[in-house]
Design an enzyme around this catalytic site. Structure first.
Site, PDB file in Angstrom:
ATOM      1  N   ASP A  45       0.841  -1.154  -0.195  1.00  0.00           N
ATOM      2  CA  ASP A  45      -0.437   0.103   0.087  1.00  0.00           C
ATOM      3  C   ASP A  45       0.880   1.787   0.037  1.00  0.00           C
ATOM      4  O   ASP A  45       1.631   1.215   1.091  1.00  0.00           O
ATOM      5  CB  ASP A  45      -0.504  -0.058   1.122  1.00  0.00           C
ATOM      6  CG  ASP A  45      -1.998   1.147   1.869  1.00  0.00           C
ATOM      7  OD1 ASP A  45      -2.375   1.538   0.510  1.00  0.00           O
ATOM      8  OD2 ASP A  45      -2.444   1.470   2.497  1.00  0.00           O
ATOM      9  N   HIS A  46       0.370   2.435  -1.362  1.00  0.00           N
ATOM     10  CA  HIS A  46       1.589   3.566  -0.883  1.00  0.00           C
ATOM     11  C   HIS A  46       3.258   3.276  -1.085  1.00  0.00           C
ATOM     12  O   HIS A  46       3.738   4.135  -0.278  1.00  0.00           O
ATOM     13  CB  HIS A  46       0.903   4.079  -0.022  1.00  0.00           C
ATOM     14  CG  HIS A  46      -0.096   4.978   0.276  1.00  0.00           C
ATOM     15  ND1 HIS A  46      -0.540   5.900  -0.644  1.00  0.00           N
ATOM     16  CD2 HIS A  46      -1.610   4.532   0.957  1.00  0.00           C
ATOM     17  CE1 HIS A  46      -2.156   5.893  -0.914  1.00  0.00           C
ATOM     18  NE2 HIS A  46      -2.505   4.989   0.465  1.00  0.00           N
TER      19      HIS A  46
ATOM     20  N   HIS B 262      -7.973   9.953   3.518  1.00  0.00           N
ATOM     21  CA  HIS B 262      -7.220   8.823   4.552  1.00  0.00           C
ATOM     22  C   HIS B 262      -7.942   9.377   6.077  1.00  0.00           C
ATOM     23  O   HIS B 262      -7.923  11.017   6.058  1.00  0.00           O
ATOM     24  CB  HIS B 262      -5.448   8.662   4.988  1.00  0.00           C
ATOM     25  CG  HIS B 262      -5.250   8.347   3.811  1.00  0.00           C
ATOM     26  ND1 HIS B 262      -4.590   8.455   3.007  1.00  0.00           N
ATOM     27  CD2 HIS B 262      -5.740   7.075   3.035  1.00  0.00           C
ATOM     28  CE1 HIS B 262      -4.393   7.699   1.884  1.00  0.00           C
ATOM     29  NE2 HIS B 262      -4.907   6.271   1.863  1.00  0.00           N
TER      30      HIS B 262
ATOM     31  N   LYS C 269     -13.298  13.166   7.093  1.00  0.00           N
ATOM     32  CA  LYS C 269     -13.017  13.378   6.103  1.00  0.00           C
ATOM     33  C   LYS C 269     -13.657  14.596   5.232  1.00  0.00           C
ATOM     34  O   LYS C 269     -13.719  14.712   4.324  1.00  0.00           O
ATOM     35  CB  LYS C 269     -13.672  11.516   5.571  1.00  0.00           C
ATOM     36  CG  LYS C 269     -12.516  10.636   6.139  1.00  0.00           C
ATOM     37  CD  LYS C 269     -13.164   9.359   5.425  1.00  0.00           C
ATOM     38  CE  LYS C 269     -12.283   8.290   5.013  1.00  0.00           C
ATOM     39  NZ  LYS C 269     -11.013   8.028   5.690  1.00  0.00           N
TER      40      LYS C 269
ATOM     41  N   HIS D  19      -9.024   4.463  -2.110  1.00  0.00           N
ATOM     42  CA  HIS D  19      -8.021   4.678  -1.284  1.00  0.00           C
ATOM     43  C   HIS D  19      -9.284   5.656   0.252  1.00  0.00           C
ATOM     44  O   HIS D  19     -10.286   6.522  -0.340  1.00  0.00           O
ATOM     45  CB  HIS D  19      -7.154   5.940  -0.921  1.00  0.00           C
ATOM     46  CG  HIS D  19      -6.201   4.779  -2.227  1.00  0.00           C
ATOM     47  ND1 HIS D  19      -5.746   4.547  -0.561  1.00  0.00           N
ATOM     48  CD2 HIS D  19      -6.355   3.706  -3.064  1.00  0.00           C
ATOM     49  CE1 HIS D  19      -3.997   3.478  -1.754  1.00  0.00           C
ATOM     50  NE2 HIS D  19      -5.133   3.212  -3.163  1.00  0.00           N
ATOM     51  N   GLY D  20      -8.955   5.283   1.537  1.00  0.00           N
ATOM     52  CA  GLY D  20      -9.836   6.508   2.514  1.00  0.00           C
ATOM     53  C   GLY D  20     -11.437   6.411   2.332  1.00  0.00           C
ATOM     54  O   GLY D  20     -11.617   7.309   2.420  1.00  0.00           O
TER      55      GLY D  20
ATOM     56  N   ASN E  66      -9.864   0.475   0.407  1.00  0.00           N
ATOM     57  CA  ASN E  66      -9.267   0.043   1.151  1.00  0.00           C
ATOM     58  C   ASN E  66      -9.834   0.651   2.646  1.00  0.00           C
ATOM     59  O   ASN E  66     -10.443   1.888   2.612  1.00  0.00           O
ATOM     60  CB  ASN E  66      -7.669   1.345   0.648  1.00  0.00           C
ATOM     61  CG  ASN E  66      -7.056   0.877   0.077  1.00  0.00           C
ATOM     62  OD1 ASN E  66      -7.367  -0.561  -0.630  1.00  0.00           O
ATOM     63  ND2 ASN E  66      -6.180   1.620  -0.096  1.00  0.00           N
TER      64      ASN E  66
HETATM   65  N1  PH4 Z   1      -4.989   3.732   2.934  1.00  0.00           N
HETATM   66  C1  PH4 Z   1      -4.047   3.025   4.770  1.00  0.00           C
HETATM   67  C2  PH4 Z   1      -3.290   3.701   4.662  1.00  0.00           C
HETATM   68  C3  PH4 Z   1      -1.973   3.260   5.704  1.00  0.00           C
HETATM   69  O1  PH4 Z   1       1.288   4.221   6.866  1.00  0.00           O
HETATM   70  P1  PH4 Z   1       0.212   3.382   7.035  1.00  0.00           P
HETATM   71  O2  PH4 Z   1       0.051   2.505   7.513  1.00  0.00           O
HETATM   72  O3  PH4 Z   1      -0.670   4.852   8.334  1.00  0.00           O
HETATM   73  O4  PH4 Z   1      -1.044   4.780   5.780  1.00  0.00           O
HETATM   74  O5  PH4 Z   1      -4.158   3.488   2.318  1.00  0.00           O
HETATM   75  C4  PH4 Z   1      -6.310   3.777   2.829  1.00  0.00           C
HETATM   76  O6  PH4 Z   1      -6.729   3.841   1.528  1.00  0.00           O
HETATM   77  C5  PH4 Z   1      -6.955   3.299   3.832  1.00  0.00           C
HETATM   78  O7  PH4 Z   1      -8.260   4.633   4.792  1.00  0.00           O
HETATM   79  P2  PH4 Z   1      -8.466   5.236   5.120  1.00  0.00           P
HETATM   80  O8  PH4 Z   1      -8.028   6.004   6.676  1.00  0.00           O
HETATM   81  O9  PH4 Z   1     -10.090   5.448   5.260  1.00  0.00           O
HETATM   82  O10 PH4 Z   1      -9.145   3.546   6.050  1.00  0.00           O
HETATM   83 ZN    ZN Z   2      -4.629   5.063   0.489  1.00  0.00          ZN
END
Ligand code: PH4
Ligand code: ZN
Length: 315
Positions: free
Chosen positions: A88-89, A186, A190, A218-219, A261
């Protein structure tokens, strides 16, 4: 290098294309420790639903990729549903290559902070390396940002995914799926005002890239009020949190979203259960006592997500 198990991961692209056809989305759940992983996999097993387990750079730093891969191997051994493992990312080419070499089913190369041409060049490099090894790639175009009520059309155009660019981006990079910016962000905050996603834009993107192309959201956590309340009733301070309303996901899947996600909702469930446990049992200090309800709470929210995102239930 395949994982060391008798049962292998499935290609992410296969899951996404099947979901597109079935008009549902596969949930992609972030894994940071054993309890989260067990909860996600148990939920998928019970509902016979495919799963995408995803590991961020933050997760790799926290838990170490070797530990995470070994945990995923154990999960494969103890389940028989289709499971994919996704980066992821991924911030750069090197980390993507490391995950491709480490046996992941797919990687995300996130070049969204770069200008268009640079994003194309970075993604193309990863796609070439990944495809030669049978691994699929997700990229992102546009910037994830919450929608404020008074956001102007030109502000939106600067941040959100441009449908014409999306088509060109896919044609030039050969990337297998695309994360789109249509108003999600994220975390637990939101939207400042009413929750809104730009579905008109999503429809234009789908028209530009074609109905058979998988898009990614995402998010996409919904930040359920009841989970926030459990946290806040037990000492947390998370006021005014707001996520994506659940009724929006069926529209998103109809418009080509095949991967959704979720991380924040798992964090809220996990933390709420631990907080509640400590409030009710101040004398407890054995991690198994408070991690057990935390794991159960995550399993419940993942089962709920699977029902909301849809599944053919035939996994
Ligand atoms: N993600 C999760 C990203 C998490 O660095 P990290 O482990 O904190 O990164 O890619 C999402 O899209 C999650 O979306 P959400 O916050 O709405 O659950
Ligand atoms: Zn993300």
């Amino acid at each position: 290098m395949p994982l060391c198990t008798s049962r292998q991961l499935v290609p992410t692209k296969e899951l996404l294309l099947k979901a597109l056809k079935g008009k549902y989305a596969v949930g992609a759940y972030n894994v940071n420790n054993m309890e989260l992983l067990q909860a996600i996999v148990e939920a998928g097993n019970e509902l016979r639903a495919p799963l995408i387990l995803q590991v961020s750079e933050g997760a790799r730093k926290y838990a170490d990729q070797t530990y995470l891969i070994k945990l995923v191997e154990a999960a494969l051994e103890s389940s028989d549903i289709p499971i994919a493992l996704h980066l992821d990312h991924g911030e750069g080419v090197e980390i993507c290559k490391a995950c491709i070499d480490g046996g992941f089913s797919s990687v995300m190369i996130d070049g969204s902070k770069h200008p268009f041409e640079e994003n194309v060049a970075i993604v193309k490099q990863v796609v070439d390396y990944a495809h030669a090894r049978g691994v699929s790639v997700e990229a992102e175009l546009g910037r994830l940002a919450g929608v404020e009520d008074n956001i102007s059309v030109s502000e939106k155009d600067a941040i959100f995914t441009n449908p014409r660019e999306a088509k060109e981006f896919i044609e030039r990079t050969g990337v297998d799926s695309l994360a789109v910016a249509i108003g999600t962000s994220h975390g637990a905050y939101k939207f400042k005002g009413e929750a809104k996603l730009d579905f008109e834009r999503l429809a234009e993107i789908q028209e530009a890239v074609g109905q058979g192309y998988p898009l990614v959201l995402h998010g996409a956590s919904s930040v359920p009020e009841e989970l926030v309340k459990i946290c806040n009733d037990n000492g947390a301070e998370i006021p005014g949190a707001k996520g994506v309303p659940e009724e929006m996901f069926s529209q998103a899947t109809k418009l080509g979203v095949a991967k959704i996600n979720v991380d924040t909702d798992l964090r809220l469930a996990f933390t709420g259960a631990i907080r509640k446990h400590f409030k009710e049992n101040p004398s407890h200090f054995d991690p198994r006592q408070y991690l057990k309800p935390a794991r159960a709470a995550v399993k419940e929210i993942v089962k709920h997500k699977i029902q909301v995102f849809g599944t053919d239930g035939k996994a």
